[in-house]
Structures are given as C-alpha cells and as structure tokens.
Design an enzyme around this catalytic site. Structure first.
Site, PDB file in Angstrom:
ATOM      1  N   ASP A   1      42.548  38.523  40.022  1.00  0.00           N
ATOM      2  CA  ASP A   1      42.974  38.764  38.650  1.00  0.00           C
ATOM      3  C   ASP A   1      42.786  37.446  37.882  1.00  0.00           C
ATOM      4  O   ASP A   1      42.749  36.378  38.490  1.00  0.00           O
ATOM      5  CB  ASP A   1      44.443  39.195  38.648  1.00  0.00           C
ATOM      6  CG  ASP A   1      44.971  39.365  37.249  1.00  0.00           C
ATOM      7  OD1 ASP A   1      44.348  40.106  36.466  1.00  0.00           O
ATOM      8  OD2 ASP A   1      45.997  38.733  36.924  1.00  0.00           O
ATOM      9  N   ARG A   2      42.649  37.511  36.560  1.00  0.00           N
ATOM     10  CA  ARG A   2      42.414  36.286  35.795  1.00  0.00           C
ATOM     11  C   ARG A   2      43.714  35.700  35.247  1.00  0.00           C
ATOM     12  O   ARG A   2      44.219  34.704  35.761  1.00  0.00           O
ATOM     13  CB  ARG A   2      41.420  36.569  34.651  1.00  0.00           C
ATOM     14  CG  ARG A   2      40.800  35.320  34.045  1.00  0.00           C
ATOM     15  CD  ARG A   2      40.038  35.615  32.749  1.00  0.00           C
ATOM     16  NE  ARG A   2      40.951  35.776  31.616  1.00  0.00           N
ATOM     17  CZ  ARG A   2      40.571  36.052  30.369  1.00  0.00           C
ATOM     18  NH1 ARG A   2      39.284  36.223  30.082  1.00  0.00           N
ATOM     19  NH2 ARG A   2      41.467  36.165  29.406  1.00  0.00           N
ATOM     20  N   ASP A   3      44.290  36.370  34.229  1.00  0.00           N
ATOM     21  CA  ASP A   3      45.464  35.825  33.531  1.00  0.00           C
ATOM     22  C   ASP A   3      46.715  35.949  34.396  1.00  0.00           C
ATOM     23  O   ASP A   3      47.057  37.043  34.846  1.00  0.00           O
ATOM     24  CB  ASP A   3      45.683  36.566  32.213  1.00  0.00           C
ATOM     25  CG  ASP A   3      44.462  36.508  31.307  1.00  0.00           C
ATOM     26  OD1 ASP A   3      43.477  35.837  31.668  1.00  0.00           O
ATOM     27  OD2 ASP A   3      44.479  37.155  30.250  1.00  0.00           O
TER      28      ASP A   3
ATOM     29  N   ASP B   1      49.114  32.827  31.948  1.00  0.00           N
ATOM     30  CA  ASP B   1      49.094  34.000  31.080  1.00  0.00           C
ATOM     31  C   ASP B   1      49.604  33.603  29.707  1.00  0.00           C
ATOM     32  O   ASP B   1      50.797  33.370  29.527  1.00  0.00           O
ATOM     33  CB  ASP B   1      49.950  35.113  31.679  1.00  0.00           C
ATOM     34  CG  ASP B   1      49.652  36.446  31.015  1.00  0.00           C
ATOM     35  OD1 ASP B   1      49.278  36.436  29.822  1.00  0.00           O
ATOM     36  OD2 ASP B   1      49.778  37.481  31.675  1.00  0.00           O
TER      37      ASP B   1
ATOM     38  N   GLY C   1      48.710  35.405  26.816  1.00  0.00           N
ATOM     39  CA  GLY C   1      48.345  36.505  25.910  1.00  0.00           C
ATOM     40  C   GLY C   1      46.841  36.596  25.747  1.00  0.00           C
ATOM     41  O   GLY C   1      46.091  36.179  26.627  1.00  0.00           O
TER      42      GLY C   1
ATOM     43  N   THR D   1      39.576  41.890  35.554  1.00  0.00           N
ATOM     44  CA  THR D   1      40.678  41.707  34.600  1.00  0.00           C
ATOM     45  C   THR D   1      40.730  42.839  33.585  1.00  0.00           C
ATOM     46  O   THR D   1      39.688  43.343  33.146  1.00  0.00           O
ATOM     47  CB  THR D   1      40.545  40.316  33.908  1.00  0.00           C
ATOM     48  OG1 THR D   1      41.525  40.190  32.882  1.00  0.00           O
ATOM     49  CG2 THR D   1      39.180  40.105  33.286  1.00  0.00           C
TER      50      THR D   1
ATOM     51  N   GLN E   1      41.586  43.728  29.818  1.00  0.00           N
ATOM     52  CA  GLN E   1      41.726  43.049  28.525  1.00  0.00           C
ATOM     53  C   GLN E   1      41.897  44.089  27.416  1.00  0.00           C
ATOM     54  O   GLN E   1      40.993  44.326  26.589  1.00  0.00           O
ATOM     55  CB  GLN E   1      40.484  42.159  28.254  1.00  0.00           C
ATOM     56  CG  GLN E   1      40.322  41.010  29.240  1.00  0.00           C
ATOM     57  CD  GLN E   1      41.447  39.970  29.134  1.00  0.00           C
ATOM     58  OE1 GLN E   1      42.006  39.759  28.059  1.00  0.00           O
ATOM     59  NE2 GLN E   1      41.793  39.329  30.245  1.00  0.00           N
TER      60      GLN E   1
ATOM     61  N   CYS F   1      40.736  55.578  30.637  1.00  0.00           N
ATOM     62  CA  CYS F   1      39.351  55.274  31.024  1.00  0.00           C
ATOM     63  C   CYS F   1      39.222  55.276  32.542  1.00  0.00           C
ATOM     64  O   CYS F   1      40.216  55.303  33.266  1.00  0.00           O
ATOM     65  CB  CYS F   1      38.949  53.905  30.474  1.00  0.00           C
ATOM     66  SG  CYS F   1      39.893  52.556  31.221  1.00  0.00           S
TER      67      CYS F   1
ATOM     68  N   CYS G   1      37.944  52.761  34.249  1.00  0.00           N
ATOM     69  CA  CYS G   1      37.813  51.422  34.834  1.00  0.00           C
ATOM     70  C   CYS G   1      39.092  50.590  34.846  1.00  0.00           C
ATOM     71  O   CYS G   1      39.124  49.512  35.438  1.00  0.00           O
ATOM     72  CB  CYS G   1      36.687  50.659  34.127  1.00  0.00           C
ATOM     73  SG  CYS G   1      36.748  50.592  32.332  1.00  0.00           S
TER      74      CYS G   1
ATOM     75  N   ASP H   1      48.946  39.127  39.891  1.00  0.00           N
ATOM     76  CA  ASP H   1      50.362  38.928  39.534  1.00  0.00           C
ATOM     77  C   ASP H   1      50.990  40.186  38.964  1.00  0.00           C
ATOM     78  O   ASP H   1      52.053  40.127  38.344  1.00  0.00           O
ATOM     79  CB  ASP H   1      50.492  37.786  38.516  1.00  0.00           C
ATOM     80  CG  ASP H   1      49.897  38.142  37.172  1.00  0.00           C
ATOM     81  OD1 ASP H   1      48.736  38.596  37.145  1.00  0.00           O
ATOM     82  OD2 ASP H   1      50.578  37.983  36.144  1.00  0.00           O
TER      83      ASP H   1
HETATM   84 ZN   LIG Z   1      38.608  50.738  31.098  1.00  0.00          ZN
END
Ligand SMILES: [Zn+2]
Length: 188
Positions: free
Chosen positions: A18-20, A26, A28, A59, A61, A106, A108, A135
């Site tokens: 995971d990124r943020d 994190d 925002g 991630t 977004q 969606c 994904c 996280d």
């Molecule tokens: Zn999606």
C-alpha cells in the site's frame, strides 16, 4: 501429466505494498511529489525485501473520482515514489491505482484482487507465495482474496482500525517490522 497449477507455481513471489500510511505518511490527497514523506524504515525495509520479491504498489485514490485530485497528480506522486526508491537501489516493478469511490462499485478497488491478478499475469507472479503489506483492513482482505498473506502495519490508519481485525492477523509496528516478518515467513 502437467498439474493444473503448474504455471501459477512457476511464478515469482511479490510483495504488494500500500502507498499512503505504509510507505509514506498518510497526509490525505497528495498533489505534488514534495508532499510525499517517506517513513524512515521504508528504504531499508524495501532493500531487504527487494532481494527476494518483486515489489508492487497498489493504492486506492478515490480523490480522483471526487474531483480532489487528477490522474496526472497521482501519476506524478507515484513516479516520484518510484524514483526515490530507485535512487536507493530499490526497483518497483509496477504501480497500480484505483481512481474510484467505493460507491461506484468498480472492479478494481481494494479489497478486490483485480490488480493483484493483473500483476500476476503481467509479471508472472505466484500469488500464493506473495504478501500484501498495508495499514487498512482492506489490505488484509485483499491478501486473502488473492490467496496471498497479509501483514497489517500500525502506521497510517493502522492504529485506528486495529479493533476491526480478527485476532489471527499478522500485525507489525511499521514497514520495517513487516519486512522482517515477511522474510521470516519466507524462510519457513
Ligand atoms: Zn476502481
């Protein structure tokens, strides 16, 4: 006779990150590369993992869908994260992001394993020998849905959602401890 799972098991293992809240703080919706703040443990952790695993960032977004962010802004921050790690000798094989809100239903969005399955096809991965570090409880559900192993970190949203997790989940203080856990599980 070839066993039905022969092609899958010939793949290489990956760690999906995971990124943020996992690799960077994190903060925002990030619009600018300069807003990305790496945890001190991130580079050394990924250096250790990188010797044995493909590293892939996945991630959500949703700010793109709500209009807070553009795809280009997300791409720029992602490219910066990849470049920062590359300068430290860590290769990120791919970055995938879902730009949707959960209400759009969606295909994904995490915890749906869409991007893990796509990555497995595109990069010849063995998801059963792969891990997900994140996280959010969704990262753990994502791992389960893909047949991989999840490791939950207590950075980012980690502390606030910890109560939502079942007791058998692997928990690490941060990305550094998560990497050590993954490497230990790999050796077993
Ligand atoms: Zn999606």
């Amino acid at each position: 006779m070839t066993p039905p799972n022969a092609s899958a098991s010939s793949g290489v293992p990956a760690v999906f990150l995971d990124r943020d809240g996992t690799l960077i703080e994190d903060r925002g919706d990030l619009r600018e590369p300069a807003e990305a703040v790496f945890f001190a443990e991130t580079v050394p952790a990924l250096r250790r993992l990188h010797e044995h695993f493909r590293l892939i960032i996945v991630t959500n977004q949703p700010g793109v869908s709500t209009g807070e962010l553009t795809r280009e802004e997300v791409d720029r921050v992602n490219a910066h994260v990849v470049q920062h790690l590359a300068r430290a000798g860590v290769v990120i094989t791919a970055v995938y992001f879902c730009p949707h809100q959960r209400s759009e239903n969606c295909a994904c969005i995490k915890p749906k394993p869409f991007f893990l399955q796509q990555a497995a096809r595109e990069h010849n991965l063995d998801l059963r020998r792969s891990f997900v570090i994140g996280d959010h409880p969704h990262d753990i559900e994502l791992a389960r849905a893909a047949g991989s192993t999840g490791v939950y970190v207590l950075t980012g949203h980690g502390l606030s959602h910890r109560a939502d997790l079942s007791a058998d989940i692997l928990v690490a203080k941060n990305i550094g401890e998560a990497a050590d856990l993954v490497l230990e599980l790999r050796r077993r």
